[in-house]
Design an enzyme around this catalytic site. Structure first.
Site, PDB file in Angstrom:
ATOM      1  N   SER A 190     -11.345  40.329  46.966  1.00 31.65           N
ATOM      2  CA  SER A 190     -12.088  41.569  47.222  1.00 31.65           C
ATOM      3  C   SER A 190     -13.517  41.284  47.673  1.00 31.65           C
ATOM      4  O   SER A 190     -14.094  40.241  47.391  1.00 31.65           O
ATOM      5  CB  SER A 190     -12.143  42.443  45.960  1.00 31.65           C
ATOM      6  OG  SER A 190     -10.871  42.718  45.476  1.00 31.65           O
TER       7      SER A 190
HETATM    8  N1  SAH Z   1      -8.889  40.593  41.757  1.00 31.08           N
HETATM    9  C1  SAH Z   1      -8.522  39.900  42.971  1.00 31.08           C
HETATM   10  C2  SAH Z   1      -8.267  40.871  44.124  1.00 31.08           C
HETATM   11  C3  SAH Z   1      -6.984  40.569  44.805  1.00 31.08           C
HETATM   12  S1  SAH Z   1      -6.343  41.795  45.888  1.00 31.08           S
HETATM   13  C4  SAH Z   1      -9.552  38.837  43.332  1.00 31.08           C
HETATM   14  O1  SAH Z   1     -10.610  38.784  42.693  1.00 31.08           O
HETATM   15  O2  SAH Z   1      -9.303  38.033  44.219  1.00 31.08           O
HETATM   16  C5  SAH Z   1      -5.201  42.668  44.831  1.00 31.08           C
HETATM   17  C6  SAH Z   1      -4.071  41.892  44.210  1.00 31.08           C
HETATM   18  O3  SAH Z   1      -3.221  42.804  43.511  1.00 31.08           O
HETATM   19  C7  SAH Z   1      -3.147  41.133  45.182  1.00 31.08           C
HETATM   20  O4  SAH Z   1      -3.129  39.779  44.842  1.00 31.08           O
HETATM   21  C8  SAH Z   1      -1.771  41.793  44.969  1.00 31.08           C
HETATM   22  O5  SAH Z   1      -0.690  40.880  45.089  1.00 31.08           O
HETATM   23  C9  SAH Z   1      -1.902  42.312  43.538  1.00 31.08           C
HETATM   24  N2  SAH Z   1      -0.968  43.378  43.167  1.00 31.08           N
HETATM   25  C10 SAH Z   1      -0.531  44.420  43.914  1.00 31.08           C
HETATM   26  N3  SAH Z   1       0.329  45.191  43.191  1.00 31.08           N
HETATM   27  C11 SAH Z   1       0.422  44.619  41.950  1.00 31.08           C
HETATM   28  C12 SAH Z   1       1.159  44.925  40.765  1.00 31.08           C
HETATM   29  N4  SAH Z   1       1.999  45.953  40.691  1.00 31.08           N
HETATM   30  N5  SAH Z   1       1.002  44.110  39.691  1.00 31.08           N
HETATM   31  C13 SAH Z   1       0.179  43.023  39.741  1.00 31.08           C
HETATM   32  N6  SAH Z   1      -0.535  42.688  40.834  1.00 31.08           N
HETATM   33  C14 SAH Z   1      -0.411  43.459  41.933  1.00 31.08           C
END
Ligand code: SAH
Length: 216
Positions: free
Chosen positions: A64
């Site tokens: 993000s």
């Molecule tokens: N917090 C992360 C942001 C990653 S983007 C960071 O600091 O890098 C959001 C993430 O949510 C992605 O990796 C995606 O695979 C995950 N995601 C989407 N739906 C999800 C679900 N139902 N359960 C767990 N993770 C999920």
């Protein structure tokens, strides 16, 4: 060595930018100083790791935007000893920030490849973070209830399991919507009573159902 000095300078500039954009919680800013974002991206992206932009991970997922990470962390008001559930581990950067702020972090990722990578990295960097392969729509009942819950993907609605797993007095920060996502902060007043505040629109990758494993 030269690289490290350049990265340090870039990190200081990012923290100044976060301050200018309205991040005032010193606990958040201090965590951005301690956690090295470049460790969470591929080495060819190191020179961009402290820009205020989202960056690509494997599988089309993203780490993000730093401002978004800081904004959500500020809304969550993490304090020493908080039990924090994160949905969407991704790179692990947000989890590392929450841990540095004093939280004991439990983070759930649905994409196996990202889960494995983040788990390996976080085991090396910070032993207070536990990473799990699972579907965040179910939360993570084993360690519930949580004093704080943060969702870092755009949820179509607030998952009932997450409301259930929030302690009374606990806070959840979750972006909700379809095309764009409204940042919501939900405080659990009682088992069936919640207070809701909204904080503008953001763009997130979507929260999707069920775990997936992608093979090469
Ligand atoms: N917090 C992360 C942001 C990653 S983007 C960071 O600091 O890098 C959001 C993430 O949510 C992605 O990796 C995606 O695979 C995950 N995601 C989407 N739906 C999800 C679900 N139902 N359960 C767990 N993770 C999920």
């Amino acid at each position: 060595m030269t690289d490290n000095y350049l990265l340090l300078g870039a990190k200081k500039r990012l923290i100044d930018e976060l301050r200018q954009k309205g991040i005032t919680d010193e606990n958040v800013l201090n965590a951005f100083d301690k956690v090295e974002r470049h460790r969470f991206v591929e080495s060819f992206l190191w020179d961009r790791a402290y820009e205020n932009t989202a960056l690509k991970l494997v599988n089309g997922q993203t780490i993000s935007h730093p401002y978004t990470v800081a904004f959500q962390s500020q809304l969550l008001k993490v304090q020493q000893g908080d039990k924090v559930l994160e949905i969407g581990t991704g790179s692990g950067f947000q989890a590392a920030i929450l841990s540095e702020m004093g939280g004991r972090v439990f983070s759930v990722e649905r994409q196996q490849q990202l889960y494995v990578k983040a788990k390996q990295l976080l085991e090396k960097l910070d032993d207070r973070i536990a990473v799990f392969y699972g579907d965040g729509f179910q939360g993570y009942p084993r360690f519930a209830p949580y004093s704080k819950i943060i969702v870092t993907c755009g949820a179509p609605e607030v998952p009932p399991a997450l409301l259930e797993q929030l302690m009374i007095g606990g806070i959840m920060v979750i972006p909700v919507g379809d095309a764009s996502h409204t940042m919501k902060r939900i405080t659990k007043i009682d088992d069936d009573q919640y207070e809701e505040e909204t904080f503008g629109d953001f763009l997130f990758v979507p929260m999707l159902k069920e775990r997936v494993s992608v093979k090469h």
